[in-house]
Design a protein around this motif. Structure first.
Motif: not given
Length: 166
Positions: A18-38
């Motif tokens: 779930s993603v929530s925000s007071q302003d429905p058009n607030k998100i401009k950038t999405i970054q998804i990343s992994y961190a771990g051993n491999d």
């Protein structure tokens, strides 16, 4: 909120994210990343959807700009597939600002990095230039590399034709 993962043959997804925000058009950038051993044997596979423009993609980091609503961002994130052989930490960064494609988020430190090539610059001038920069409303600073993971991350973006500058 990620919710519980659903495991399939070789990947997982978060269909209850779930993603929530007071302003429905607030998100401009999405970054998804992994961190771990491999992170070499990991992949983030995001759906190809109108309104989501890929800015950057490696096996452990993907970035998108968007003009879509928070609800559309939520549906986009629910459709992302996470492939990995070992336990990984997943970070999803949602920004109200447009993050330039030459700026990269490293979940290992929680910081953004931008490699600036300026041969012959003094440390003092580099320090002053970094303090006068900003990304997404945050003031810049000169990074101090303190771990192998951070060093490997920076080298990935600093290298030119396979050569990492000193």
């Amino acid at each position: 909120k990620f919710g519980n993962p659903q495991w399939y043959d070789g990947y997982c997804m978060f269909p209850d994210m779930s993603v929530s925000s007071q302003d429905p058009n607030k998100i401009k950038t999405i970054q998804i990343s992994y961190a771990g051993n491999d992170t070499e044997n990991a992949a983030i596979i995001a759906p190809d959807r109108e309104g989501f423009t890929e800015l950057d993609s490696t096996n452990n980091l993907v970035s998108y700009s968007t003009t879509e609503s928070v609800d559309d961002v939520q549906e986009f994130l629910r459709a992302v597939q996470y492939q990995c052989n070992n336990s990984q930490s997943i970070t999803v960064l949602l920004s109200e600002s447009v993050i330039p494609s030459d700026v990269h988020y490293f979940p290992g430190t929680g910081h953004f990095y931008k490699y600036v090539s300026q041969p012959g610059i003094t440390w003092i001038d580099a320090y002053k230039a970094s303090l006068s920069s900003e990304v997404g409303g945050w003031q810049g600073y000169l990074a101090v590399i303190t771990s192998k993971a951070e060093d490997d991350f920076y080298k990935k973006y600093a290298a030119s034709n396979g050569v990492v500058p000193r």
